[in-house]
Design a protein around this motif. Structure first.
Motif, PDB file in Angstrom:
ATOM      1  N   ASP A 100      53.018  19.544  -8.190  1.00 52.38           N
ATOM      2  CA  ASP A 100      53.196  20.676  -7.286  1.00 52.38           C
ATOM      3  C   ASP A 100      54.200  21.673  -7.873  1.00 52.38           C
ATOM      4  OD1 ASP A 100      52.845  21.981  -4.584  1.00 52.38           O
ATOM      5  OD2 ASP A 100      55.014  21.603  -4.533  1.00 52.38           O
ATOM      6  N   LYS A 112      52.582  23.376 -11.033  1.00 52.36           N
ATOM      7  CA  LYS A 112      51.540  24.356 -10.741  1.00 52.36           C
ATOM      8  C   LYS A 112      52.009  25.467  -9.808  1.00 52.36           C
ATOM      9  CE  LYS A 112      46.829  24.816  -8.945  1.00 52.36           C
ATOM     10  NZ  LYS A 112      45.623  24.095  -8.448  1.00 52.36           N
ATOM     11  N   ASN A 113      52.586  25.100  -8.691  1.00 50.73           N
ATOM     12  CA  ASN A 113      52.831  26.081  -7.637  1.00 50.73           C
ATOM     13  C   ASN A 113      54.187  26.772  -7.735  1.00 50.73           C
ATOM     14  OD1 ASN A 113      50.313  25.523  -6.454  1.00 50.73           O
ATOM     15  ND2 ASN A 113      51.154  23.740  -5.405  1.00 50.73           N
ATOM     16  N   ARG A 114      55.243  26.019  -8.086  1.00 50.98           N
ATOM     17  CA  ARG A 114      56.540  26.663  -8.167  1.00 50.98           C
ATOM     18  C   ARG A 114      56.758  27.340  -9.520  1.00 50.98           C
ATOM     19  NH1 ARG A 114      62.075  23.380  -8.243  1.00 50.98           N
ATOM     20  NH2 ARG A 114      61.617  23.491 -10.489  1.00 50.98           N
TER      21      ARG A 114
END
Length: 403
Positions: free
Chosen positions: A262, A265-267
């Protein structure tokens, strides 16, 4: 393939190469023969070059996925064939670099102000990453006796038992000393980490470059308590592809892995891999077993040549051939000169760049780290430059004594 493959001298200057083009950043001058940063002067295996050429023939370099069996299966097979170790496909995650993975795991498995234990002398990036994460560096100093390093387990237990100790960063095989930890040593380490609930991050990037008679053991072999460990590694040391970017980690704890991905990829927006990095990893692990075997023979020959040269020409420098890596850890404690004097002579007289061991911690202050991942021709040139510098210092010392 063969010995002549590694004998080839390739001019790396003008390629934005850290080791050759930016010597001045660390040594103050640029016209030095470098034995510094830990990449090699060998060209990559032909099978990797062919894979890259094939991919480069396609004119589009878009976003790239890593989460597929074409990437993961060669890793599983490599561990099975090279280390007789079974790993699971779903443990494998991509990361842009080993140090990125270590940094994120430190962030996830500890809080600001917690302690991270490392074994010193240690790779200098460990110190920087721990401090930048606002954690406290705690040193478990390795014992050094008769040229061999061992773990002070009494001290290690004391450090791991501290209530603020949350992580042990293990370097396996060890950089800069070249130790290949035995199964017995690894069992003790894992037992202590489990006993005191300390998460174990094992940096195994040097796992493939090991001397004959020694065998690297991945940390996942040692324990069934897999939620308390992670392996961070890469093909970049093995195949000399660090500039292509890319590594991977084995994170058996699925909850931890989910949080890690997470963040990736996202942060941090880093889950789209380098396509050339991915291609090089797949090709290396699929096709280049024999190349690694020949690399190990060649590096070992460089190590033995260096040992013989120093014994005959600069006997004050003590060198024990390391069990792993392409890095020679030279004990200069019997030379009656300060490191500053030696470095000045290496630069001004020998025109050679060899790493000051003190950057790896206080225990490295009487050592030089010399990269032998290069042609025998370069090794000989470097050793002769080293001898020239030391001879100059000796002559100056003798002259001072006569005045």
């Amino acid at each position: 393939m063969g010995k002549e493959l590694f004998d080839e001298v390739i001019d790396r200057r003008g390629t934005y190469c850290t080791q050759w083009d930016y010597i001045e950043d660390r040594f103050g001058v640029n016209d030095l023969l470098p034995f510094t940063i830990s990449d090699m002067d060998f060209k990559v295996p032909d099978k990797i070059s062919e894979a890259l050429k094939k991919r480069n023939a396609h004119p589009i370099y878009g976003y790239t996925r890593w989460n597929h069996n074409d990437f993961k299966v060669p890793i599983v097979n490599w561990y099975n064939q090279r280390f007789q170790t079974i790993i699971e496909l779903n443990w494998i995650v991509y990361s842009p670099s080993v140090m990125y993975t270590i940094s994120k795991l430190i962030e996830l498995k500890s809080t600001v102000g917690d302690q991270v234990v490392i074994q010193t002398p240690a790779y200098d990036a460990f110190f920087k990453t721990i401090k930048s994460n606002k954690r406290e560096v705690v040193e478990n100093k390795l014992r050094y006796e008769d040229g061999r390093y061992s773990i002070d387990f009494k001290d290690l237990e004391k450090k791991l038992a501290h209530p603020k100790a949350k992580i042990l960063v293990l370097c396996s095989p060890h950089n800069p000393t070249g130790r290949v930890w035995t199964k017995s040593e690894l069992l003790k380490i894992v037992d202590l980490c489990n006993r005191y609930d300390v998460f174990l991050i094992s940096d195994e990037i040097h796992m493939d470059i090991v001397r004959e008679g020694h065998h690297h053991t991945p940390i996942v072999v040692i324990t069934e308590e897999l939620k308390n460990i992670a392996i961070c590694t890469s093909t970049s040391k093995t195949f000399n592809t660090s500039g292509l970017i890319g590594s991977y980690a084995l994170i058996p704890d699925m909850e931890l892995q989910k949080v890690f991905l997470d963040i990736l990829k996202n942060r941090d927006g880093l889950s789209s891999a380098s396509i050339l990095g991915i291609e090089s990893m797949m090709a290396g692990y699929k096709y280049c077993h024999e190349w690694v075997d020949e690399l190990n023979v060649y590096v070992s020959e460089n190590m033995h040549f260096t040992f013989d040269y120093l014994k005959q020409n600069i006997p004050e420098i003590k060198f024990i051939i390391p069990e792993s890596t392409f890095l020679a850890w030279l004990d200069i404690s019997e030379l009656s000169f300060k490191m500053k004097e030696i470095q000045q002579a290496l630069i001004a007289i020998g025109a050679v760049a060899i790493m000051d061991g003190s950057i790896y911690g206080e225990e490295g202050q009487d050592f030089l780290r010399m990269n032998l991942g290069c042609s025998k021709e370069k090794v000989l040139d470097g050793l002769e430059r080293l001898k020239k510098a030391i001879d100059y210092l000796k002559q100056g010392q003798l002259g001072n004594g006569l005045n």
